[in-house]
Motif scaffolding. Structure first.
Motif, PDB file in Angstrom:
ATOM      1  N   ALA A   1       0.833  -1.210   0.000  1.00  0.00           N
ATOM      2  CA  ALA A   1       0.000   0.000   0.000  1.00  0.00           C
ATOM      3  C   ALA A   1       0.864   1.255   0.000  1.00  0.00           C
ATOM      4  CB  ALA A   1      -0.938  -0.004   1.211  1.00  0.00           C
ATOM      5  N   HIS A   2       1.873   1.294   0.873  1.00  0.00           N
ATOM      6  CA  HIS A   2       2.739   2.473   0.945  1.00  0.00           C
ATOM      7  C   HIS A   2       3.554   2.639  -0.329  1.00  0.00           C
ATOM      8  CE1 HIS A   2       2.602   2.770   5.629  1.00  0.00           C
ATOM      9  NE2 HIS A   2       1.519   3.244   5.052  1.00  0.00           N
ATOM     10  N   SER A   3       4.034   1.548  -0.878  1.00  0.00           N
ATOM     11  CA  SER A   3       4.799   1.612  -2.124  1.00  0.00           C
ATOM     12  C   SER A   3       3.972   2.238  -3.241  1.00  0.00           C
ATOM     13  CB  SER A   3       5.253   0.202  -2.526  1.00  0.00           C
ATOM     14  OG  SER A   3       5.812   0.208  -3.806  1.00  0.00           O
ATOM     15  N   LYS A   4       2.742   1.792  -3.366  1.00  0.00           N
ATOM     16  CA  LYS A   4       1.873   2.316  -4.423  1.00  0.00           C
ATOM     17  C   LYS A   4       1.521   3.783  -4.180  1.00  0.00           C
ATOM     18  CE  LYS A   4       1.640  -0.832  -7.381  1.00  0.00           C
ATOM     19  NZ  LYS A   4       2.394  -0.519  -8.614  1.00  0.00           N
ATOM     20  N   MET A   5       1.401   4.175  -2.920  1.00  0.00           N
ATOM     21  CA  MET A   5       1.147   5.589  -2.614  1.00  0.00           C
ATOM     22  C   MET A   5       2.357   6.431  -3.015  1.00  0.00           C
ATOM     23  SD  MET A   5      -0.790   5.113   1.043  1.00  0.00           S
ATOM     24  CE  MET A   5      -1.024   6.860   1.404  1.00  0.00           C
ATOM     25  N   TYR A   6       3.559   5.957  -2.685  1.00  0.00           N
ATOM     26  CA  TYR A   6       4.767   6.690  -3.082  1.00  0.00           C
ATOM     27  C   TYR A   6       4.854   6.806  -4.596  1.00  0.00           C
ATOM     28  CZ  TYR A   6       6.559   6.212   1.725  1.00  0.00           C
ATOM     29  OH  TYR A   6       6.745   6.276   3.076  1.00  0.00           O
ATOM     30  N   GLU A   7       4.523   5.738  -5.283  1.00  0.00           N
ATOM     31  CA  GLU A   7       4.550   5.767  -6.747  1.00  0.00           C
ATOM     32  C   GLU A   7       3.562   6.810  -7.268  1.00  0.00           C
ATOM     33  OE1 GLU A   7       4.523   2.500 -10.285  1.00  0.00           O
ATOM     34  OE2 GLU A   7       2.920   2.299  -8.785  1.00  0.00           O
ATOM     35  N   ASP A   8       2.370   6.830  -6.708  1.00  0.00           N
ATOM     36  CA  ASP A   8       1.349   7.782  -7.122  1.00  0.00           C
ATOM     37  C   ASP A   8       1.785   9.222  -6.875  1.00  0.00           C
ATOM     38  OD1 ASP A   8      -1.428   8.355  -8.039  1.00  0.00           O
ATOM     39  OD2 ASP A   8      -1.658   9.098  -5.979  1.00  0.00           O
ATOM     40  N   TRP A   9       2.516   9.435  -5.786  1.00  0.00           N
ATOM     41  CA  TRP A   9       2.976  10.779  -5.433  1.00  0.00           C
ATOM     42  C   TRP A   9       4.251  11.176  -6.170  1.00  0.00           C
ATOM     43  CZ3 TRP A   9       2.590   9.895   0.567  1.00  0.00           C
ATOM     44  CH2 TRP A   9       1.244   9.838   0.941  1.00  0.00           C
ATOM     45  N   GLY A  10       4.861  10.264  -6.903  1.00  0.00           N
ATOM     46  CA  GLY A  10       6.097  10.579  -7.627  1.00  0.00           C
ATOM     47  C   GLY A  10       7.343  10.523  -6.758  1.00  0.00           C
ATOM     48  N   ILE A  11       7.261   9.871  -5.631  1.00  0.00           N
ATOM     49  CA  ILE A  11       8.419   9.740  -4.740  1.00  0.00           C
ATOM     50  C   ILE A  11       9.074   8.389  -5.081  1.00  0.00           C
ATOM     51  CG2 ILE A  11       9.262   9.850  -2.369  1.00  0.00           C
ATOM     52  CD1 ILE A  11       6.643  11.290  -1.629  1.00  0.00           C
ATOM     53  N   ASN A  12       9.826   8.412  -6.171  1.00  0.00           N
ATOM     54  CA  ASN A  12      10.274   7.185  -6.820  1.00  0.00           C
ATOM     55  C   ASN A  12      11.245   6.354  -5.992  1.00  0.00           C
ATOM     56  OD1 ASN A  12       8.694   7.786  -9.072  1.00  0.00           O
ATOM     57  ND2 ASN A  12      10.297   9.097  -9.901  1.00  0.00           N
ATOM     58  N   LYS A  13      12.166   6.992  -5.295  1.00  0.00           N
ATOM     59  CA  LYS A  13      13.124   6.215  -4.501  1.00  0.00           C
ATOM     60  C   LYS A  13      12.415   5.452  -3.381  1.00  0.00           C
ATOM     61  CE  LYS A  13      17.271   8.956  -5.324  1.00  0.00           C
ATOM     62  NZ  LYS A  13      18.315   9.787  -4.689  1.00  0.00           N
ATOM     63  N   LEU A  14      11.450   6.088  -2.756  1.00  0.00           N
ATOM     64  CA  LEU A  14      10.697   5.399  -1.702  1.00  0.00           C
ATOM     65  C   LEU A  14       9.817   4.301  -2.300  1.00  0.00           C
ATOM     66  CD1 LEU A  14       9.765   8.280   0.768  1.00  0.00           C
ATOM     67  CD2 LEU A  14      11.584   6.570   0.972  1.00  0.00           C
ATOM     68  N   HIS A  15       9.255   4.565  -3.465  1.00  0.00           N
ATOM     69  CA  HIS A  15       8.483   3.513  -4.139  1.00  0.00           C
ATOM     70  C   HIS A  15       9.370   2.297  -4.399  1.00  0.00           C
ATOM     71  CE1 HIS A  15       6.279   1.220  -7.087  1.00  0.00           C
ATOM     72  NE2 HIS A  15       7.246   1.423  -7.960  1.00  0.00           N
ATOM     73  N   ASP A  16      10.558   2.535  -4.942  1.00  0.00           N
ATOM     74  CA  ASP A  16      11.477   1.432  -5.236  1.00  0.00           C
ATOM     75  C   ASP A  16      11.880   0.692  -3.965  1.00  0.00           C
ATOM     76  OD1 ASP A  16      11.340   2.177  -7.898  1.00  0.00           O
ATOM     77  OD2 ASP A  16      13.311   3.132  -7.933  1.00  0.00           O
ATOM     78  N   ARG A  17      12.191   1.426  -2.919  1.00  0.00           N
ATOM     79  CA  ARG A  17      12.619   0.799  -1.664  1.00  0.00           C
ATOM     80  C   ARG A  17      11.488  -0.026  -1.050  1.00  0.00           C
ATOM     81  NH1 ARG A  17      17.165  -0.130   1.719  1.00  0.00           N
ATOM     82  NH2 ARG A  17      16.216  -1.225   3.466  1.00  0.00           N
ATOM     83  N   LEU A  18      10.280   0.517  -1.041  1.00  0.00           N
ATOM     84  CA  LEU A  18       9.165  -0.217  -0.438  1.00  0.00           C
ATOM     85  C   LEU A  18       8.759  -1.408  -1.305  1.00  0.00           C
ATOM     86  CD1 LEU A  18       7.532   0.543   2.284  1.00  0.00           C
ATOM     87  CD2 LEU A  18       9.251   2.123   1.493  1.00  0.00           C
ATOM     88  N   SER A  19       8.954  -1.323  -2.614  1.00  0.00           N
ATOM     89  CA  SER A  19       8.735  -2.493  -3.468  1.00  0.00           C
ATOM     90  C   SER A  19       9.725  -3.589  -3.091  1.00  0.00           C
ATOM     91  CB  SER A  19       8.907  -2.122  -4.946  1.00  0.00           C
ATOM     92  OG  SER A  19       7.889  -1.252  -5.360  1.00  0.00           O
ATOM     93  N   HIS A  20      10.966  -3.200  -2.812  1.00  0.00           N
ATOM     94  CA  HIS A  20      11.988  -4.142  -2.347  1.00  0.00           C
ATOM     95  C   HIS A  20      11.580  -4.754  -1.003  1.00  0.00           C
ATOM     96  CE1 HIS A  20      15.923  -5.562  -0.932  1.00  0.00           C
ATOM     97  NE2 HIS A  20      15.754  -4.808   0.129  1.00  0.00           N
ATOM     98  N   GLU A  21      11.089  -3.943  -0.077  1.00  0.00           N
ATOM     99  CA  GLU A  21      10.661  -4.444   1.227  1.00  0.00           C
ATOM    100  C   GLU A  21       9.488  -5.421   1.065  1.00  0.00           C
ATOM    101  OE1 GLU A  21      12.321  -4.016   3.951  1.00  0.00           O
ATOM    102  OE2 GLU A  21      13.649  -2.453   3.236  1.00  0.00           O
ATOM    103  N   TYR A  22       8.568  -5.098   0.169  1.00  0.00           N
ATOM    104  CA  TYR A  22       7.448  -5.992  -0.126  1.00  0.00           C
ATOM    105  C   TYR A  22       7.971  -7.361  -0.572  1.00  0.00           C
ATOM    106  CZ  TYR A  22       3.692  -8.084  -2.891  1.00  0.00           C
ATOM    107  OH  TYR A  22       2.777  -8.967  -3.420  1.00  0.00           O
ATOM    108  N   GLU A  23       8.928  -7.348  -1.489  1.00  0.00           N
ATOM    109  CA  GLU A  23       9.509  -8.601  -1.988  1.00  0.00           C
ATOM    110  C   GLU A  23      10.204  -9.378  -0.869  1.00  0.00           C
ATOM    111  OE1 GLU A  23       9.174 -10.062  -4.947  1.00  0.00           O
ATOM    112  OE2 GLU A  23       7.923  -8.420  -5.688  1.00  0.00           O
ATOM    113  N   GLU A  24      10.891  -8.668   0.021  1.00  0.00           N
ATOM    114  CA  GLU A  24      11.556  -9.344   1.134  1.00  0.00           C
ATOM    115  C   GLU A  24      10.542  -9.978   2.082  1.00  0.00           C
ATOM    116  OE1 GLU A  24      14.518  -6.958   3.079  1.00  0.00           O
ATOM    117  OE2 GLU A  24      15.965  -7.449   1.507  1.00  0.00           O
ATOM    118  N   GLU A  25       9.449  -9.282   2.351  1.00  0.00           N
ATOM    119  CA  GLU A  25       8.408  -9.856   3.209  1.00  0.00           C
ATOM    120  C   GLU A  25       7.786 -11.081   2.543  1.00  0.00           C
ATOM    121  OE1 GLU A  25       8.123  -9.037   6.235  1.00  0.00           O
ATOM    122  OE2 GLU A  25       9.070  -7.085   6.249  1.00  0.00           O
ATOM    123  N   LEU A  26       7.609 -11.017   1.238  1.00  0.00           N
ATOM    124  CA  LEU A  26       7.112 -12.171   0.502  1.00  0.00           C
ATOM    125  C   LEU A  26       8.089 -13.340   0.640  1.00  0.00           C
ATOM    126  CD1 LEU A  26       5.078 -13.474  -1.448  1.00  0.00           C
ATOM    127  CD2 LEU A  26       6.341 -12.405  -3.336  1.00  0.00           C
TER     128      LEU A  26
END
Length: 160
Positions: free
Chosen positions: A27-52
């Motif tokens: 959820a947070h990753s997609k919000m960052y992506e929507d807001w254009g905060i790309n580095k945070l989007h990328d990092r939270l996508s990485h965290e999502y993958e690690e949790e998976l």
């Protein structure tokens, strides 16, 4: 191999926490992506993958112990309204995960399930040294440079 039911139950509780964290990061990753905060989007996508990845390891262990993985249960997620709140919510979720891992590691030790203990120790190290450390670092940066400068620093692409 028939595993200890107490260990299996606790592994399923941990699985619930890992899946919940994964949902919150998504959820947070997609919000960052929507807001254009790309580095945070990328990092939270990485965290999502690690949790998976954490969830997959727990599922594999539960199956090996002849248990049934509970992939449906979730705790409530805490979606933030702004960057700082999102980091704070993610940090709180990771602290809950770390505390649970510590508790279950002790149970595995008592029940003499050393393989499950080792898997959980790996997850705990990743949770503390990567997830918690990074989130504390980001909140520290917000304190030092201010939220506006912090957000601006996170807007570029992760590659650039």
């Amino acid at each position: 191999m028939q595993g200890n039911q107490k260990v299996i139950d606790h592994l399923n509780q941990q699985l619930t926490l890992e899946l919940t964290s994964m949902d919150q990061y998504l959820a947070h990753s997609k919000m960052y992506e929507d807001w254009g905060i790309n580095k945070l989007h990328d990092r939270l996508s990485h965290e999502y993958e690690e949790e998976l990845g954490h969830a997959k390891r727990l599922i594999e262990r539960i199956l090996f112990l002849e248990g049934t993985p509970d992939t449906a249960s979730r705790k409530a997620i805490n979606v933030g309204n702004n960057v700082q709140q999102m980091h704070e919510n993610d940090l709180e979720a990771e602290r809950v995960v770390a505390a649970s891992l510590t508790k279950i590691i002790a149970i595995c030790e008592t029940e003499k399930d050393y393989v499950s203990r080792e898997i959980l120790e790996d997850l705990l190290e990743d949770t503390e040294m990567d997830h918690i450390y990074w989130l504390e670092q980001q909140l520290g940066l917000i304190d030092k440079v201010g939220i506006h400068n912090y957000i601006q620093s996170q807007m570029g692409s992760q590659d650039g």
